[in-house]
Design an enzyme around this catalytic site. Structure first.
Site, short mmCIF file in Angstrom:
data_model
loop_
_atom_site.label_atom_id
_atom_site.label_comp_id
_atom_site.label_asym_id
_atom_site.label_seq_id
_atom_site.Cartn_x
_atom_site.Cartn_y
_atom_site.Cartn_z
N HIS A 146 7.95 2.26 1.29
CA HIS A 146 8.67 3.25 2.25
C HIS A 146 9.32 4.60 1.21
CE1 HIS A 146 10.58 4.57 5.76
NE2 HIS A 146 11.75 4.58 5.23
N GLU B 229 0.86 -1.25 0.02
CA GLU B 229 -0.45 -0.13 0.00
C GLU B 229 0.83 1.36 -0.05
OE1 GLU B 229 -3.47 -0.04 2.43
OE2 GLU B 229 -3.44 -2.34 2.37
#
Length: 392
Positions: free
Chosen positions: A374, A371
């Site tokens: 980083h 989702e």
């Protein structure tokens, strides 16, 4: 079977910022996790099986679409309540939180926001009760961080759509009853469509040999000339902004959930450090271990304050996608660092299933990537503050 002795840290008295309803919702979820998840989750992770027997309990604590209006089977709660439920569930296990997060933000949310009244009445009550489990089809084998490049497509065949393509790394896929799928039409416009289990040409092979999210079911979605009725198209939003709106809701839940994993690692490490004696005193009395523990509680507290403020903004309808990205990135990174430090405090015991830390650490390696990776979330912040996209 190890007893769940978890005590939640609240160094800055954040409970004072919560309403009585918030605390009731959170405490109900916390007690359920202690009673139903903690006793079984290590075994489920070792076996790489999602414990389906907890689905009914997740529904009972309001984990499926807590902010969905009551008329559609939801609890009608606010965004902070949603976040607190995700925090408590991920304190138990990230994979269990993934199941609830997908159900709420990636399946129920788009049907509620983008679907027809008929779709809402047909699917939302069954999803809220856990009778139906859903999944979300966006990521493809060749398109992850660049979902707009998807090749999954629908063609208008007059009385139905013909769906072809494949999605990958899909939580809940192996046993999902419905899939909210994003595909391009003949004009290249991204549309959302609801695919139901049993439609000919639709299959969901499971992904095996994972070292992370082992207590979560992951799979693929394969569409081979699947005939989808016209009434299954969600008409009220299209384009890439539609699935990204769902991801905003899910990422917000992750920002809260990661705090739960971090709190569990911290609480475990603190208790162990007070009990583990070396050189005639508890290791909690050594400077290096106190440094680790003090930094852990500092970072947890900062994340709690960040996420509470984000919840207030969400309730007001003022939270931006970039703010959600910042919180998701910061909090998952924080949790992963705390898991690694906590594992060191436990020494060799930290790698065993007697304690939750190594499982959290492995799970968070997925959470920091899914989702929005980083690095992508960092670039979203970069774009927001400079106005210059650096994605390519």
């Amino acid at each position: 079977m190890a007893q769940d002795l978890f005590q939640a840290p609240d160094y800055f008295g954040l409970d004072d910022l919560l309403t009585e309803e918030h605390k009731l919702v959170r405490d109900a979820a916390r007690e359920w996790v202690k009673r139903e998840v903690s006793p079984i989750i290590e075994d489920a992770a070792q076996k790489a099986e999602f414990p389906k027997e907890i689905i009914g309990g997740l529904a009972e604590i309001g984990a499926f679409g807590p902010y969905i209006p009551e008329e559609y089977g939801g609890a009608g709660l606010d965004q902070i309540s949603y976040g607190l439920i995700m925090q408590e569930i991920e304190r138990g296990d990230s994979g269990v939180r993934s199941t609830a997060s997908v159900q709420s933000s990636l399946v129920m949310y788009p049907i509620w926001k983008y679907g027809t009244e008929e779709q809402k009445q047909k699917f939302l009550p069954k999803l809220a009760s856990g009778e139906f489990i859903g999944c979300f089809g966006l990521t493809e084998p060749d398109f992850g961080s660049n979902p707009g490049g998807m090749v999954t497509n629908i063609k208008d065949m007059g009385d139905h759509y013909l769906l072809n393509g494949a999605k990958m790394w899909i939580s809940n896929a192996p046993f999902a009853d419905i899939a909210v799928v994003w595909a391009k039409n003949e004009e290249g416009r991204i549309k959302g469509i609801i695919v139901e289990r049993g439609m000919e040409g639709f299959s969901t092979p499971e992904t095996h040999n994972k070292w992370s999210l082992r207590a979560s079911a992951t799979g693929e979605l394969i569409f081979d000339n699947v005939k989808v009725p016209k009434e299954n198209l969600m008409p009220n939003k299209d384009g890439l902004g539609a699935p990204l709106g769902c991801l905003d809701s899910a990422r917000y839940g992750i920002a809260w959930g990661a705090i739960g994993a971090a709190m569990d690692c911290y609480d475990t490490a603190l208790r162990y450090a007070k009990e583990r004696v070396q050189f005639d005193k508890p290791i909690a009395g050594t400077q290096l271990q106190q440094k680790k523990l003090a930094e852990m509680i500092t970072e947890i507290t900062k994340a709690q304050l960040l996420t509470w403020r984000l919840g207030v903004l969400r309730n007001e309808g003022n939270a931006t996608s970039a703010q959600i990205s910042m919180a998701k990135r910061n909090n998952v990174d924080m949790a992963l660092n705390i898991a690694r430090e906590a594992r060191q405090i436990l020494g060799a015991m930290g790698i065993t299933g007697e304690y939750s830390i190594m499982r959290h650490m492995m799970n968070l390696e997925s959470v920091i990537t899914y989702e929005g990776t980083h690095d992508i979330h960092l670039l979203i912040t970069g774009l927001d503050i400079t106005g210059i996209p650096a994605f390519k």
